[in-house]
Design an enzyme around this catalytic site. Structure first.
Site, mmCIF file in Angstrom:
data_model
loop_
_atom_site.group_PDB
_atom_site.id
_atom_site.type_symbol
_atom_site.label_atom_id
_atom_site.label_comp_id
_atom_site.label_asym_id
_atom_site.label_seq_id
_atom_site.Cartn_x
_atom_site.Cartn_y
_atom_site.Cartn_z
ATOM 1 N N ASN A 128 -0.462 -5.188 -7.122
ATOM 2 C CA ASN A 128 -1.580 -4.268 -6.947
ATOM 3 C C ASN A 128 -1.575 -3.602 -5.579
ATOM 4 O O ASN A 128 -2.314 -3.994 -4.686
ATOM 5 C CB ASN A 128 -2.917 -4.968 -7.146
ATOM 6 C CG ASN A 128 -4.077 -3.983 -7.020
ATOM 7 O OD1 ASN A 128 -3.875 -2.767 -7.095
ATOM 8 N ND2 ASN A 128 -5.260 -4.491 -6.799
ATOM 9 N N PRO A 129 -0.724 -2.585 -5.438
ATOM 10 C CA PRO A 129 -0.667 -1.899 -4.151
ATOM 11 C C PRO A 129 -1.888 -1.032 -3.888
ATOM 12 O O PRO A 129 -1.880 -0.242 -2.968
ATOM 13 C CB PRO A 129 0.601 -1.036 -4.272
ATOM 14 C CG PRO A 129 0.863 -0.890 -5.714
ATOM 15 C CD PRO A 129 0.204 -2.013 -6.423
ATOM 16 N N LYS A 130 -2.936 -1.190 -4.680
ATOM 17 C CA LYS A 130 -4.127 -0.377 -4.451
ATOM 18 C C LYS A 130 -5.253 -1.182 -3.830
ATOM 19 O O LYS A 130 -6.382 -0.743 -3.778
ATOM 20 C CB LYS A 130 -4.610 0.209 -5.786
ATOM 21 C CG LYS A 130 -3.648 1.246 -6.321
ATOM 22 C CD LYS A 130 -4.204 1.998 -7.503
ATOM 23 C CE LYS A 130 -3.167 3.028 -7.947
ATOM 24 N NZ LYS A 130 -3.566 3.772 -9.120
ATOM 25 N N ASN A 131 -4.957 -2.351 -3.352
ATOM 26 C CA ASN A 131 -5.973 -3.209 -2.782
ATOM 27 C C ASN A 131 -6.261 -2.798 -1.339
ATOM 28 O O ASN A 131 -5.385 -2.834 -0.486
ATOM 29 C CB ASN A 131 -5.437 -4.651 -2.869
ATOM 30 C CG ASN A 131 -6.307 -5.656 -2.181
ATOM 31 O OD1 ASN A 131 -6.845 -5.416 -1.106
ATOM 32 N ND2 ASN A 131 -6.432 -6.821 -2.790
ATOM 33 N N HIS A 174 -3.452 4.814 -0.606
ATOM 34 C CA HIS A 174 -3.471 3.930 0.564
ATOM 35 C C HIS A 174 -2.167 4.044 1.338
ATOM 36 O O HIS A 174 -2.151 3.992 2.565
ATOM 37 C CB HIS A 174 -3.639 2.477 0.133
ATOM 38 C CG HIS A 174 -4.925 2.206 -0.560
ATOM 39 N ND1 HIS A 174 -6.121 2.123 0.113
ATOM 40 C CD2 HIS A 174 -5.212 1.995 -1.860
ATOM 41 C CE1 HIS A 174 -7.083 1.870 -0.747
ATOM 42 N NE2 HIS A 174 -6.564 1.795 -1.950
#
Lengths: 375, 588
Positions: A128-131, A174
């Site tokens: 989950n690179p959107k954290n 991000h």
């Protein structure tokens, strides 16, 4: 209470996974979650989750910034990487553990610990690179690393890390934001110019990657925000603007149906125009007006492609092209240009029906301007 | 369904193929089946749509003397007609019979309906959302363990939009007993929510200069209160210690702007439901009154400590701009400003006199303005790509501050207009990205905020241009169409797009966007009280079954129903006046 005995353990990952939590923390009492009776949206926690967090609450309350507390945060973050309280406490532990216990005010940064934590954040982010918390953690760690002499190398290493993420998801918000933070924090010329190149490479890969276009804007402007005091201009030098406008229109020529280059073009031109109107002299006004007219001519020329379209050219009209054209015509603002704009907006009401109300409002504005302009 | 509205069928065009064009084509392909002409379907296909509740039965006439065709799904559950699962894991299938229309009396005779008018599957959504609040969530939700107030707000606000807690006259449906049981359960749920929020509050010790406390009426009052309670002190450096705080993502979590925003909105909804609306016709009092009272009490108790906490999140970017962090030692971005200003507006913590109030200062507006990009939208931080979520937060925050005029309104309007997709009808978040139901609110709501501001600021008494200029600047019918056809999950809940699973967040923002699209623009912001009562009149062009689909009217800046906003702001207006008197007292 556990008192500051720092254990050296360079290989964090497996050992903390295998931690027997109650044994490790046998000297403190766990604190259960105080939900109150019958909470709404109650999550069914696993027993392992409960145990880890009962002890986390205990170390949080005691503010115990130790090795074992740090390891406990590792376990808890694996359960829920979005636990910002846990991240915050982990950073406190890190800082405490990085500071020599002889009370020396100048903390020597334990580079290895920080690199390990960047590694940890990366592993946790995997799926989950959107954290948000992960990216913010990286920033906090890097702020420590950027204090050293090799900050440029560290920055470049981090930029390649971000590139890796972008390979997978080339519009990750991000990730692009993180690149901006690194480059403006380090603020070295080579990083600014390298980022222009980087943006270009991403645009070549996918001309509709709007994040890459936006990044080009950032890099060419070197992150300079125009301020009211006028001390920072925040705009490109005129010659640079001509280059960027040319870059954009070439991008638009490659695919006129791609909105990104058009908006970039209008952005570049309008930035010059607005500055000239507000603060420029007669010469500035003249040459920016000239620039606008030059591009009106170019765009009209491009529009002719649909007079006798090639087979592989999608049917016109091209709404993105027309949108750009009307923006420039309205800005130029003489009677002829306004008439053209008005007519074209009328066409757009028909050709771009989902936006017909917007185009009608634009047309009304132009009508008012026409009423005001002298022949 | 408006028969005069034509639905464009323009697929996006490209000269060069890329990852983006492929993704866009895939999305159009995925949505296209949902736009099938209903008239071309077979009778059995139409029957299927009726059975799941997307279409109504033809020619429904309800005679008040006979028992109605069906019962609400919730009542069905109580009667043991359907065993629904206790836990929300996979979404439980709920068998729908006939739907109850909440705010229209079932005693009305309904004439011939348009058999092709798409419906909001209300019962399914209500089940999904109410179960989410009242039943345990599976362990998969551990990833949202730092977002409890959010989950609650998303579900509660959605239910409120669906008029779940609206008083309606007793019907011949129930013999009082069943209806009372249902109301009791709702009332219990609201009380549970207030209690849950209370447990998400965390105190934090803060330090202020004596000077700052003296100049700030709210801090002065807080100081007085806490001195009396013996919890405030002055330390050796002459700094005053106050106990501030905020809501965190769960019990014993650090105070954080985002859950604080969600918690305050939730409590204001409950306050409005419990104390701000009339009881039903045959009831002597509002059954939710107790819950409302508890919500108000909690807000009263926490508003000043919260305000103090907010002040400590300020970050001076340079001499001219002030930003806010999301939490202590946390990230700075434009959301924080909105998450702080919203509770402050509702709880009467903003006053118009800039000198006295630290939250209305121009530098805060200038920071927000510096996040506007060349495209016209706003990013998380200066130079970040223009993005729907941040654009909404930026614009709404500026609206609360009354500083919209300092940005480039034209480029913003242009960027927003371009975010509506021609084929799908929904909105995307950024240029060249895909449709997503949540942007129905972030983008659609932003347009509503801007349009309302525009109307206020360009009103010269003369209307320029066509009558079409009134109302929203986007195609509200196309948006409603996307939400109702593509974003609904017939088993309950709403989603990003057909290929994605439903979730609470998307349910909330699809419904909020639908509400914005349905209701006419308010004439001003803050809205006037007469507009708050306007649920069934003063509507935009509607898509689908108007007898079923109309939601409560959400405030496009704050995103809770107008009635709830009115009630909260009235409640706390007098509290604010008290603070002002404090300051005047200090000055004499």
């Amino acid at each position: 209470m556990y008192q500051g005995k720092v254990l050296t353990n360079n290989n964090k990952e497996p050992s903390s996974l295998n931690m027997n939590i109650p044994d490790t923390f046998s000297d403190i009492d766990p604190i259960s979650q105080s939900d109150g009776p019958e909470p709404a949206c109650a999550i069914t926690y696993t027993p392992e989750f409960v145990e880890a967090h009962d002890y986390l609450r205990a170390v949080l309350k005691a503010d115990e910034r130790s090795e074992r507390a740090f390891d406990l945060t590792t376990i808890c973050l694996k359960f829920n990487p979005a636990n910002y309280t846990c991240w915050h406490f982990r950073r406190r532990c890190l800082v405490a553990l990085c500071t020599p216990t002889d009370g020396d005010a100048q903390a020597t940064i334990d580079v290895e610990r920080i690199d390990n934590d960047l590694e940890f954040a990366d592993k946790l982010g995997g799926s989950n690179p959107k954290n948000y918390q992960l990216w913010y953690h990286r920033r906090a760690l890097l702020e420590l690393r950027f204090k050293g002499d090799e900050k440029i190398q560290v920055a470049q290493k981090e930029l390649s890390y971000v590139d890796k993420i972008l390979d997978d998801d080339n519009k990750n918000y991000h990730a692009w934001s993180h690149r901006q933070w690194i480059i403006r924090t380090i603020n070295q010329p080579q990083l600014w110019s390298a980022e222009i190149e980087y943006s270009h490479s991403k645009i070549l890969l996918d001309p509709r990657n709007n994040s890459a276009w936006n990044q080009r804007w950032f890099a060419t402007h070197e992150g300079e925000i125009a301020t009211n005091s006028g001390m920072k201009l925040g705009k490109l030098a005129f010659q640079k603007a001509e280059e960027e406008a040319n870059y954009a229109v070439c991008g638009a020529q490659v695919d006129p149906f791609n909105e990104s280059p058009w908006r970039y073009l209008i952005g570049v031109l309008m930035e010059q125009y607005r500055w000239a109107q507000r603060e420029g002299g007669v010469d500035d006004k003249d040459r920016t007006n000239g620039l606008l007219r030059e591009y009106v001519a170019k765009i009209k020329e491009m529009n002719k492609a649909w007079d006798s379209p090639a087979d592989d050219l999608p049917a016109g009209p091209c709404v993105s092209l027309m949108s750009a054209l009307v923006d420039l015509l309205e800005t130029i603002g003489d009677k002829t240009s306004l008439e053209e704009a008005k007519n074209m907006m009328g066409e757009l009401v028909v050709e771009d029906p989902v936006r017909r109300k917007y185009w009608n409002k634009r047309k009304s504005t132009v009508l008012v301007l026409l009423g005001e302009v002298s022949d | 369904m408006s028969s005069t509205h034509s639905y464009p069928s323009n697929r996006t065009k490209h000269v060069v193929e890329s990852k983006s064009t492929e993704a866009q084509q895939d999305t159009e392909y995925e949505c296209a089946p949902f736009f099938v002409d209903l008239k071309s379907l077979s009778e059995s296909q139409l029957d299927h749509l009726r059975s799941v509740g997307l279409l109504g039965a033809v020619c429904v006439e309800i005679d008040e003397s006979t028992a109605p065709q069906g019962v609400s799904a919730k009542a069905a559950k109580l009667l043991g007609v359907n065993e629904t699962e206790k836990q929300i894991d996979d979404e439980p299938r709920v068998e729908l019979l006939e739907e109850i229309r909440p705010s229209t009396s079932i005693n009305k005779v309904v004439g011939v309906q348009d058999p092709y008018a798409i419906r909001l599957v209300r019962s399914a959504h209500i089940n999904y959302l109410s179960n989410a609040l009242s039943e345990p969530l599976s362990r998969g939700f551990i990833s949202l363990d730092a977002s409890h107030p959010w989950m609650i707000y998303w579900c509660l606000h959605s239910l409120d939009l669906l008029q779940y807690f609206d008083p309606h006259s007793d019907t011949s449906l129930d013999s009082g007993g069943l209806h009372d049981l249902e109301t009791l359960q709702k009332s219990q749920l609201l009380k549970r929510i207030v209690s849950t929020m209370k447990h998400c509050w965390t105190d934090v010790s803060l330090q202020f200069d004596e000077d700052e406390v003296k100049k700030n009426g709210k801090l002065t009052e807080l100081h007085k209160i806490q001195q009396k309670e013996g919890i405030s002190s002055t330390n050796l450096q002459g700094k005053i210690e106050l106990i501030g705080g905020g809501f965190g993502g769960g019990p014993q979590q650090m105070p954080h702007c985002a859950p604080t925003y969600a918690a305050v909105l939730t409590l204001c909804i409950i306050a409005g439901i419990g104390c701000g609306q009339e009881a039903a016709v045959n009831r002597s009092q509002n059954p939710y009154h107790e819950a409302g009272r508890l919500a108000i009490a909690l807000l009263n108790e926490k508003r000043l400590p919260m305000y103090a906490f907010f002040l400590t999140l300020r970050e001076h970017e340079d001499g001219e701009r002030i930003a806010f962090r999301m939490h202590h030692d946390g990230e700075i971005d434009v959301r924080a400003t909105y998450c702080i200003l919203t509770p402050c507006h509702l709880l009467g913590l903003l006053d118009k006199d800039e000198e006295k109030n630290h939250l209305l200062s121009p530098p805060i507006a200038h920071y927000i303005a510096s996040c506007q990009t060349y495209e016209g939208g706003f990013g998380a931080e200066p130079f970040n790509e223009a993005h729907g979520g941040y654009t909404f937060c930026a614009l709404a925050a500026l609206r609360i501050l009354d500083f919209v005029s300092i940005i480039n309104v034209e480029t913003l309007r242009s960027w927003l207009a371009r975010r509506q997709l021609e084929f799908e009808g929904g909105f995307c978040g950024r240029t060249n990205k895909l449709v997503d139901g949540c942007y129905s609110f972030w983008q659609g709501g932003a347009i509503a905020v801007l349009d309302c501001w525009y109307n206020e600021n360009n009103a010269t008494g003369e209307k320029i241009g066509s009558a079409d200029e009134e109302g929203l600047s986007f195609d509200e019918v196309m948006l409603q169409r996307y939400i109702l056809l593509c974003a609904q999950d017939v088993n309950g809940g709403l989603r990003d797009k057909p290929s994605k699973p439903k979730d609470f967040y998307h349910s909330c923002y699809n419904l909020s966007g639908l509400s914005v699209a349905q209701h006419a623009l308010s004439s001003s912001w803050p809205s006037t009280s007469c507009e708050a009562g306007d649920d069934d009149t003063n509507l935009n062009s509607l898509f689908g079954d108007a007898s079923v689909n109309i939601l409560g009217k959400t405030d496009p800046v704050l995103n809770i129903r107008l009635e709830r906003v009115m009630y909260a702001t009235e409640q706390f207006r007098s509290a604010n006046e008290r603070n002002d008197q404090e300051i005047r007292g200090n000055e004499t």
